[in-house]
Design an enzyme around this catalytic site. Structure first.
Site, mmCIF file in Angstrom:
data_model
loop_
_atom_site.group_PDB
_atom_site.id
_atom_site.type_symbol
_atom_site.label_atom_id
_atom_site.label_comp_id
_atom_site.label_asym_id
_atom_site.label_seq_id
_atom_site.Cartn_x
_atom_site.Cartn_y
_atom_site.Cartn_z
ATOM 1 C CE LYS A 54 28.790 -5.971 7.787
ATOM 2 N NZ LYS A 54 29.539 -6.498 7.156
ATOM 3 C CD GLN A 98 29.819 -9.546 4.916
ATOM 4 O OE1 GLN A 98 29.534 -8.389 5.206
ATOM 5 N NE2 GLN A 98 30.526 -10.010 6.018
ATOM 6 C CG ASP A 121 34.055 -3.070 4.340
ATOM 7 O OD1 ASP A 121 33.938 -3.088 5.607
ATOM 8 O OD2 ASP A 121 33.850 -3.902 3.449
HETATM 9 N N1 GUN Z 1 33.705 -10.005 6.487
HETATM 10 C C1 GUN Z 1 33.832 -9.922 7.888
HETATM 11 N N2 GUN Z 1 33.848 -8.644 8.433
HETATM 12 C C2 GUN Z 1 33.901 -7.982 7.242
HETATM 13 C C3 GUN Z 1 33.786 -6.557 7.102
HETATM 14 O O1 GUN Z 1 34.065 -5.628 8.204
HETATM 15 N N3 GUN Z 1 33.679 -6.120 5.961
HETATM 16 C C4 GUN Z 1 33.421 -6.796 4.817
HETATM 17 N N4 GUN Z 1 33.321 -6.470 3.625
HETATM 18 N N5 GUN Z 1 33.460 -8.175 5.139
HETATM 19 C C5 GUN Z 1 33.617 -8.752 6.254
#
Ligand code: GUN
Length: 297
Positions: A54, A98, A121
């Protein structure tokens, strides 16, 4: 018939280019870059990889990336204090914590502490509610990415039968909402659904998001169905392999003979998630700066 392969990797690359070009325009208009803050608590190896990807993608798109890596024993009060600081930081347009969080932290409480207008998100109940009633907010990245692939391929989805397998808050439920908004006739199937093969047989569109390797069989599919496979499952290593193969929730090889189009795993839905995260972050930046959001986003 051999199904067309829906190339999510190529689609995601184009989306990232578009976001990058608009991020430049945003920066010159706003006098600052759009910014994404990513918070990682602990050392989960998969999460570390995701957070690293990311960060790289954010910088590559011409946006500012603020990474916060906290120790596994971080207290909830300290994490909430960091989120509060990010909520109040004008350089931060999007906040992503995350998941999963270590067990001693309450995920719902942490998500609830994120400003809904920075919740790129789309996990905050305010954004889930906005999606449910048709107001603009933020939609979770993976289902929004699936929707982009579907509309790119099929155009108008009005009246099509869509079956979403899986009812998670992150994929299944928002996916169903998006399909409903697009005037599809939507069924959400799950582990208690009776006669899943018969339910799937009706579907012009199948979205599989259950996390079970190759569970959806070719015989279940209607001829010519469009199949979106959200699953990423690692098979046990075969002889001579170090690691098992990655496969989706759909038996891809067999489904190719029945479906008209299908996303591969890897290279289908997976690459869309980060591209849509960048898109959502730039949308947040335009909104937070009080500008109109460009149509191309
Ligand atoms: N963990 C796995 N995929 C995601 C996601 O799209 N967002 C977040 N915040 N955590 C994750």
């Amino acid at each position: 018939m051999t199904a067309e392969r829906i190339d999510g990797k190529a689609f995601a690359a184009l989306l990232r280019e578009r976001v990058g070009a608009l991020a430049l325009q945003f920066a010159s208009k706003a006098g600052r870059k759009a910014g994404l803050a990513v918070v990682l608590v602990g050392e989960d190896p998969a999460s570390q990889v995701y957070v690293g990807s990311k960060h790289k993608a954010t910088v590559a798109a011409g946006m500012a990336s603020f990474e916060h890596r906290l120790p596994a024993d971080t207290s909830e009060a300290d994490l909430l204090a960091l989120v509060d600081q990010l909520n109040n930081d004008d350089a931060v347009d999007g906040i992503l914590v995350q998941l999963p969080l270590p067990d001693h932290l309450d995920e719902q409480a942490v998500i609830a502490s994120i400003s809904p207008d920075k919740d790129v998100d789309g996990f905050h109940v305010t954004n889930a509610g906005r999606l449910a009633v048709g107001q603009s907010g933020f939609v979770p990245c993976t289902p929004l990415g699936c929707m982009m692939l579907l509309t790119d391929r099929l155009g108008d989805l009005s009246g099509l039968e869509a079956v979403v397998i899986g009812r998670s808050n992150i994929v299944g439920k928002p996916m169903a909402q998006l399909l409903l908004d697009a005037n599809a006739t939507v069924t959400i199937a799950h582990s208690r659904t009776k006669d899943l093969p018969a339910v799937v047989k009706r579907a012009d569109i199948v979205v599989a998001a259950v996390g079970r390797a190759e569970m959806v069989k070719a015989e279940w599919l209607k001829d010519g169905a469009t199949v979106i496979d959200v699953g990423i499952n690692r098979l046990p290593p075969a002889e001579g392999e170090q690691k098992g193969r990655l496969v989706g929730d759909v038996d891809y090889a067999a489904a190719q003979g029945v479906a008209s189009a299908i996303t591969p795993v890897p290279g289908g839905v997976g690459p869309m998630t980060i591209a849509v995260l960048l898109r959502n972050t730039l949308v947040a930046a335009y909104r937070n700066a009080g500008f109109d959001v460009p149509e191309e986003l």
